[in-house]
Design an enzyme around this catalytic site. Structure first.
Site, PDB file in Angstrom:
ATOM      1  N   GLU A   1      15.783  17.283  -5.139  1.00  0.00           N
ATOM      2  CA  GLU A   1      15.576  16.952  -6.553  1.00  0.00           C
ATOM      3  C   GLU A   1      14.596  18.056  -6.862  1.00  0.00           C
ATOM      4  OE1 GLU A   1      14.220  13.034  -7.250  1.00  0.00           O
ATOM      5  OE2 GLU A   1      16.363  12.057  -6.672  1.00  0.00           O
TER       6      GLU A   1
ATOM      7  N   GLU B   1      15.724  22.959   6.748  1.00  0.00           N
ATOM      8  CA  GLU B   1      16.184  21.620   7.186  1.00  0.00           C
ATOM      9  C   GLU B   1      16.377  21.692   8.737  1.00  0.00           C
ATOM     10  OE1 GLU B   1      16.281  18.321   6.364  1.00  0.00           O
ATOM     11  OE2 GLU B   1      17.394  18.139   8.443  1.00  0.00           O
TER      12      GLU B   1
ATOM     13  N   HIS C   1      38.599   5.236 -22.989  1.00  0.00           N
ATOM     14  CA  HIS C   1      38.841   6.544 -22.495  1.00  0.00           C
ATOM     15  C   HIS C   1      38.089   7.442 -23.744  1.00  0.00           C
ATOM     16  CE1 HIS C   1      41.360  10.094 -21.796  1.00  0.00           C
ATOM     17  NE2 HIS C   1      41.392  10.490 -23.055  1.00  0.00           N
TER      18      HIS C   1
ATOM     19  N   THR D   1       0.805  -1.262  -0.159  1.00  0.00           N
ATOM     20  CA  THR D   1      -0.035   0.115   0.124  1.00  0.00           C
ATOM     21  C   THR D   1       0.751   1.284  -0.048  1.00  0.00           C
ATOM     22  OG1 THR D   1      -0.169  -0.596   2.372  1.00  0.00           O
ATOM     23  CG2 THR D   1      -2.074  -1.035   1.012  1.00  0.00           C
TER      24      THR D   1
HETATM   25  C1  LIG Z   1       8.198  12.500  -5.564  1.00  0.00           C
HETATM   26  C2  LIG Z   1       8.870  11.206  -5.487  1.00  0.00           C
HETATM   27  C3  LIG Z   1       9.726  10.769  -6.275  1.00  0.00           C
HETATM   28  C4  LIG Z   1      10.586   9.682  -6.217  1.00  0.00           C
HETATM   29  N1  LIG Z   1      11.643   9.091  -7.044  1.00  0.00           N
HETATM   30  C5  LIG Z   1      12.141   7.811  -6.995  1.00  0.00           C
HETATM   31  C6  LIG Z   1      13.191   7.564  -7.697  1.00  0.00           C
HETATM   32  O1  LIG Z   1      13.533   8.253  -8.698  1.00  0.00           O
HETATM   33  N2  LIG Z   1      13.632   6.279  -7.702  1.00  0.00           N
HETATM   34  C7  LIG Z   1      12.975   5.370  -6.790  1.00  0.00           C
HETATM   35  O2  LIG Z   1      13.423   4.169  -6.713  1.00  0.00           O
HETATM   36  N3  LIG Z   1      12.047   5.538  -6.103  1.00  0.00           N
HETATM   37  C8  LIG Z   1      11.470   6.947  -5.991  1.00  0.00           C
HETATM   38  N4  LIG Z   1      10.331   7.406  -5.359  1.00  0.00           N
HETATM   39  C9  LIG Z   1      10.012   6.376  -4.221  1.00  0.00           C
HETATM   40  C10 LIG Z   1       8.849   5.294  -5.183  1.00  0.00           C
HETATM   41  O3  LIG Z   1       8.104   5.996  -5.894  1.00  0.00           O
HETATM   42  C11 LIG Z   1       8.461   4.338  -3.986  1.00  0.00           C
HETATM   43  O4  LIG Z   1       9.426   3.770  -3.168  1.00  0.00           O
HETATM   44  C12 LIG Z   1       7.769   3.197  -4.738  1.00  0.00           C
HETATM   45  O5  LIG Z   1       6.643   3.515  -5.369  1.00  0.00           O
HETATM   46  C13 LIG Z   1       7.194   2.440  -3.602  1.00  0.00           C
HETATM   47  O6  LIG Z   1       6.259   1.528  -4.265  1.00  0.00           O
HETATM   48  P1  LIG Z   1       5.052   0.665  -3.531  1.00  0.00           P
HETATM   49  O7  LIG Z   1       4.816  -0.505  -4.154  1.00  0.00           O
HETATM   50  O8  LIG Z   1       5.604   0.300  -2.032  1.00  0.00           O
HETATM   51  O9  LIG Z   1       4.047   1.622  -3.116  1.00  0.00           O
HETATM   52  P2  LIG Z   1       3.049   2.535  -4.374  1.00  0.00           P
HETATM   53  O10 LIG Z   1       3.847   2.536  -5.724  1.00  0.00           O
HETATM   54  O11 LIG Z   1       2.962   3.832  -3.634  1.00  0.00           O
HETATM   55  O12 LIG Z   1       1.619   1.672  -4.570  1.00  0.00           O
HETATM   56  C14 LIG Z   1       0.977   1.693  -3.062  1.00  0.00           C
HETATM   57  C15 LIG Z   1      -0.543   1.534  -3.851  1.00  0.00           C
HETATM   58  O13 LIG Z   1      -1.374   1.069  -3.051  1.00  0.00           O
HETATM   59  C16 LIG Z   1      -2.511   1.890  -3.101  1.00  0.00           C
HETATM   60  N5  LIG Z   1      -3.480   1.590  -1.889  1.00  0.00           N
HETATM   61  C17 LIG Z   1      -3.172   2.102  -0.756  1.00  0.00           C
HETATM   62  N6  LIG Z   1      -3.838   1.696   0.260  1.00  0.00           N
HETATM   63  C18 LIG Z   1      -4.860   1.041  -0.393  1.00  0.00           C
HETATM   64  C19 LIG Z   1      -6.031   0.383   0.003  1.00  0.00           C
HETATM   65  N7  LIG Z   1      -6.363   0.615   1.488  1.00  0.00           N
HETATM   66  N8  LIG Z   1      -6.858  -0.251  -1.033  1.00  0.00           N
HETATM   67  C20 LIG Z   1      -6.471  -0.363  -2.181  1.00  0.00           C
HETATM   68  N9  LIG Z   1      -5.359   0.428  -2.610  1.00  0.00           N
HETATM   69  C21 LIG Z   1      -4.502   0.961  -1.725  1.00  0.00           C
HETATM   70  C22 LIG Z   1      -2.094   3.307  -3.434  1.00  0.00           C
HETATM   71  O14 LIG Z   1      -3.223   3.681  -4.244  1.00  0.00           O
HETATM   72  C23 LIG Z   1      -0.988   2.840  -4.331  1.00  0.00           C
HETATM   73  O15 LIG Z   1      -1.394   2.803  -5.697  1.00  0.00           O
HETATM   74  C24 LIG Z   1       9.801   8.569  -5.393  1.00  0.00           C
HETATM   75  C25 LIG Z   1       8.708   9.050  -4.780  1.00  0.00           C
HETATM   76  C26 LIG Z   1       8.226  10.150  -4.645  1.00  0.00           C
HETATM   77  C27 LIG Z   1       7.073  10.693  -3.855  1.00  0.00           C
HETATM   78  N1  LIG Z   2      15.826   9.310  -6.091  1.00  0.00           N
HETATM   79  C1  LIG Z   2      15.122   8.587  -5.309  1.00  0.00           C
HETATM   80  O1  LIG Z   2      15.055   7.276  -5.283  1.00  0.00           O
HETATM   81  C2  LIG Z   2      14.041   9.114  -4.658  1.00  0.00           C
HETATM   82  C3  LIG Z   2      13.535  10.189  -5.108  1.00  0.00           C
HETATM   83  C4  LIG Z   2      12.310  11.173  -4.234  1.00  0.00           C
HETATM   84  C5  LIG Z   2      11.889  10.278  -3.232  1.00  0.00           C
HETATM   85  N2  LIG Z   2      12.381   9.125  -2.858  1.00  0.00           N
HETATM   86  C6  LIG Z   2      11.810   8.193  -1.593  1.00  0.00           C
HETATM   87  O2  LIG Z   2      11.308   9.087  -0.825  1.00  0.00           O
HETATM   88  C7  LIG Z   2      12.048   9.309   0.302  1.00  0.00           C
HETATM   89  C8  LIG Z   2      12.539  10.819   0.754  1.00  0.00           C
HETATM   90  O3  LIG Z   2      11.435  11.652   1.135  1.00  0.00           O
HETATM   91  P1  LIG Z   2      11.779  12.921   2.068  1.00  0.00           P
HETATM   92  O4  LIG Z   2      12.713  13.737   1.234  1.00  0.00           O
HETATM   93  O5  LIG Z   2      10.510  13.326   2.180  1.00  0.00           O
HETATM   94  O6  LIG Z   2      12.393  12.268   3.246  1.00  0.00           O
HETATM   95  P2  LIG Z   2      13.914  12.476   3.760  1.00  0.00           P
HETATM   96  O7  LIG Z   2      13.864  11.506   4.967  1.00  0.00           O
HETATM   97  O8  LIG Z   2      14.839  12.086   2.768  1.00  0.00           O
HETATM   98  O9  LIG Z   2      14.288  13.752   4.302  1.00  0.00           O
HETATM   99  C9  LIG Z   2      13.270  14.498   5.230  1.00  0.00           C
HETATM  100  C10 LIG Z   2      14.086  15.587   5.924  1.00  0.00           C
HETATM  101  O10 LIG Z   2      13.306  16.400   6.431  1.00  0.00           O
HETATM  102  C11 LIG Z   2      13.805  16.665   7.545  1.00  0.00           C
HETATM  103  N3  LIG Z   2      12.880  16.919   8.655  1.00  0.00           N
HETATM  104  C12 LIG Z   2      11.919  16.288   9.284  1.00  0.00           C
HETATM  105  N4  LIG Z   2      11.120  17.034  10.143  1.00  0.00           N
HETATM  106  C13 LIG Z   2      11.279  18.567   9.807  1.00  0.00           C
HETATM  107  C14 LIG Z   2      10.831  19.670  10.330  1.00  0.00           C
HETATM  108  N5  LIG Z   2       9.695  19.674  10.982  1.00  0.00           N
HETATM  109  N6  LIG Z   2      11.379  20.948   9.799  1.00  0.00           N
HETATM  110  C15 LIG Z   2      12.239  20.753   9.128  1.00  0.00           C
HETATM  111  N7  LIG Z   2      12.902  19.600   8.514  1.00  0.00           N
HETATM  112  C16 LIG Z   2      12.505  18.332   8.728  1.00  0.00           C
HETATM  113  C17 LIG Z   2      14.612  15.624   8.013  1.00  0.00           C
HETATM  114  O11 LIG Z   2      15.754  16.093   9.119  1.00  0.00           O
HETATM  115  C18 LIG Z   2      15.302  15.073   6.846  1.00  0.00           C
HETATM  116  O12 LIG Z   2      16.403  15.594   6.361  1.00  0.00           O
HETATM  117  C19 LIG Z   2      13.448   8.360   0.034  1.00  0.00           C
HETATM  118  O13 LIG Z   2      13.953   7.783   1.199  1.00  0.00           O
HETATM  119  C20 LIG Z   2      12.888   7.598  -0.919  1.00  0.00           C
HETATM  120  O14 LIG Z   2      12.114   6.418  -0.019  1.00  0.00           O
HETATM  121  C21 LIG Z   2      13.262   8.592  -3.553  1.00  0.00           C
END
Ligand SMILES: Cc1cc2nc3c(=O)[nH]c(=O)nc-3n(C[C@H](O)[C@H](O)[C@H](O)COP(=O)(O)OP(=O)(O)OC[C@H]3O[C@@H](n4cnc5c(N)ncnc54)[C@H](O)[C@@H]3O)c2cc1C
Ligand SMILES: NC(=O)c1ccc[n+]([C@@H]2O[C@H](COP(=O)([O-])OP(=O)(O)OC[C@H]3O[C@@H](n4cnc5c(N)ncnc54)[C@H](O)[C@@H]3O)[C@@H](O)[C@H]2O)c1
Length: 454
Positions: free
Chosen positions: A186, A202, A438, A142
């Site tokens: 990002e 932060e 290279h 989820t």
């Molecule tokens: C802005 C952003 C950028 C990211 N960039 C990257 C990246 O570049 N590379 C990377 O590796 N990761 C990245 N991530 C993280 C990545 O998106 C997640 O780690 C990944 O999608 C997790 O997959 P999941 O299968 O756990 O959950 P999700 O892909 O979120 O899937 C969960 C699904 O469960 C459904 N769901 C939840 N509760 C219920 C319920 N009760 N009933 C029915 N359906 C439900 C939701 O609607 C959703 O479709 C990023 C995340 C964000 C927010």
């Molecule tokens: N390139 C990728 O793979 C990618 C890209 C985007 C997201 N993600 C996923 O999302 C996660 C990152 O999510 P995120 O950036 O929200 O979390 P994060 O844990 O990377 O960073 C959260 C930051 O917020 C700070 N913080 C917490 N409470 C605060 C407050 N009240 N005021 C100010 N600062 C505060 C923390 O100290 C921390 O540095 C990753 O770990 C990954 O799971 C992955």
């Protein structure tokens, strides 16, 4: 009342491929999804963020075109078109997923918010809207959402988070990012390059708290040089509507912006699942404890992806699918004992694997370190990308790689060289004995390894 051998809740990065694999194997399977197929990654995470970052990188390079001897008289960003491009890539991927579930032999798909309602004998009872399903086995995928910090006034101000940012049609005037982790870095850089004013607030002493200080310093310097204001060690006290849109109070100062962008970590979507009805109680940030085969404390219930704690990435969620495929359809040998690389898609890009220097020190591991600044790489100089460095930690006894950071152009690709060596159990000599093309950034990675033996 329907029945299924396996019910998967959540069509995310593990749920979809698992549903496919089980259906292809002829198993009786039902996938429940409350929203769009593809979860966070497809709909508002990886796909659109990397699309927007690509536009932003192009704009940034175009502004610096003169450094490459090219004249681009004016660079204009059509923000609406950038977001439309990202949304159309999302729509394309989502459409492909929808189509795949219409194919003959595909898994059954049930639309609705699933909630577990306890057990009928050995079977789990799941409700989604009017539908009730009895399942022998339950896989929870989820995902997670943006965590909400306990900050007075939050409900009164224009909020953006990692989900609704994709709906933006007009360029935000001034984004105040709360949090300086992966999402903030990002998207802060991307929005700045697309023309928004950006401030990062932060709480910790450095950006991206998990990384070594030398990594955080380069990223901070780069972002500040691009005009992003950064406040570290900040303790936000409250937020209110006013000024340009939002006023954030911290330590006697007031920061103003048009929107607050919440990026303070992730909260697993386990709170409304009805887990207590089967005796499961999530821990901190909603995470469900699992073993190395993704089994929860209840027989027949598995948790995958972001909700199972540990690394929260698309590639780890996808690998969770491979663990369960191995368990359900093969010999069960695959586990979550795996090497997990990851990246931060800033510029310079950070590719990471294994231990950081501070983690190795804290854990008391003996290590040696090889480091090369990108300014010493011929390729980085040729392409005008000299920011950052590559560093690698190795075990002084075995020469095996403990960890690596590639903070450079295409760092996420470059770090893969170290990842493959780690997967193969090879030591750094394998890399040093090899011949590299290279000029490449791979050659720079080899030179970082060579620095260990200087
Ligand atoms: C802005 C952003 C950028 C990211 N960039 C990257 C990246 O570049 N590379 C990377 O590796 N990761 C990245 N991530 C993280 C990545 O998106 C997640 O780690 C990944 O999608 C997790 O997959 P999941 O299968 O756990 O959950 P999700 O892909 O979120 O899937 C969960 C699904 O469960 C459904 N769901 C939840 N509760 C219920 C319920 N009760 N009933 C029915 N359906 C439900 C939701 O609607 C959703 O479709 C990023 C995340 C964000 C927010
Ligand atoms: N390139 C990728 O793979 C990618 C890209 C985007 C997201 N993600 C996923 O999302 C996660 C990152 O999510 P995120 O950036 O929200 O979390 P994060 O844990 O990377 O960073 C959260 C930051 O917020 C700070 N913080 C917490 N409470 C605060 C407050 N009240 N005021 C100010 N600062 C505060 C923390 O100290 C921390 O540095 C990753 O770990 C990954 O799971 C992955």
């Amino acid at each position: 009342m329907q029945t299924a051998e396996t019910v998967i809740i959540g069509a995310g990065q593990a749920g979809v491929p698992l549903a496919r694999a089980l259906a292809e194997a002829g198993r009786d399977i039902l996938l429940v999804e409350r929203d769009a197929l593809g979860g966070s990654c497809v709909n508002f995470g990886c796909t659109p963020s990397k699309a927007v970052i690509a536009s932003a990188r192009l704009a940034a390079q175009a502004r610096r075109a003169a450094e490459w001897g090219v004249t681009i008289p004016t660079v204009e960003v059509d923000f609406a078109a950038v977001m439309d491009r990202a949304r159309s890539l999302v729509a394309e991927q989502r459409g492909e997923l929808e189509e795949s579930f219409r194919q003959p032999g595909a898994a059954r798909l049930l639309r609705g918010e699933a909630r577990i309602e306890g057990q009928d004998g050995n079977r789990f009872r799941i409700r989604a809207g009017e539908a009730v399903v009895l399942a022998d086995r339950l896989v929870l995928d989820t995902g997670s959402r943006a965590a909400r910090p306990d900050l007075p006034g939050l409900e009164q101000v224009p909020l953006i988070d990692s989900r609704n940012w994709i709906d933006l049609r007009e360029r935000p005037g001034h984004l105040l990012f709360l949090g300086g982790g992966t999402i903030a870095l990002e998207l802060a850089q991307a929005f700045r390059r697309l023309g928004s004013a950006v401030t990062i607030v932060e709480a910790g002493p450095q950006l991206t708290e998990r990384e070594d200080p030398d990594v955080a310093e380069v990223l901070q310097r780069t972002l500040e040089a691009e005009g992003i204001a950064i406040h570290l060690g900040a303790k936000p006290e409250r937020v209110e509507a006013g000024g340009e849109g939002v006023r954030l109070h911290l330590g006697g100062r007031v920061l103003e912006g048009t929107h607050l962008f919440l990026a303070t970590g992730r909260q697993a979507n386990t709170d409304t699942l009805g887990l207590e009805s089967i005796g499961l109680h999530p821990g901190e940030k909603g995470v469900l404890e699992v073993d190395e085969r993704l089994r929860t404390g209840v027989d027949g219930v598995f948790a995958v992806g972001d909700i199972r704690g540990g690394p929260q990435f698309t590639h780890t969620a996808y690998d969770d699918f491979r663990v369960l495929r191995s368990l359900f359809l093969e010999d069960g040998a695959r586990t979550t004992r795996r090497i997990v690389p990851y990246a931060i898609f800033t510029e310079p890009e950070l590719g990471r694997v294994g231990l950081s220097e501070q983690e190795a020190r804290k854990a008391g591991y003996p290590y040696r370190i090889g480091r090369k600044p990108m300014a010493e790489s011929g390729k980085a100089r040729d392409i005008g990308r000299t920011e950052g460095f590559i560093k690698v930690l190795s075990d002084p006894g075995t020469g095996k790689i403990l960890g690596a950071a590639a903070l450079c152009d295409s760092g996420a690709e470059v770090v893969q060289l170290f990842v493959e060596l780690m997967n193969a159990g090879a030591d750094l000599r394998t890399m040093l004995d090899g011949v590299h093309i290279h000029p490449t950034l791979g050659e720079a990675a080899k030179n970082a390894a060579a620095a260990l033996y200087d």
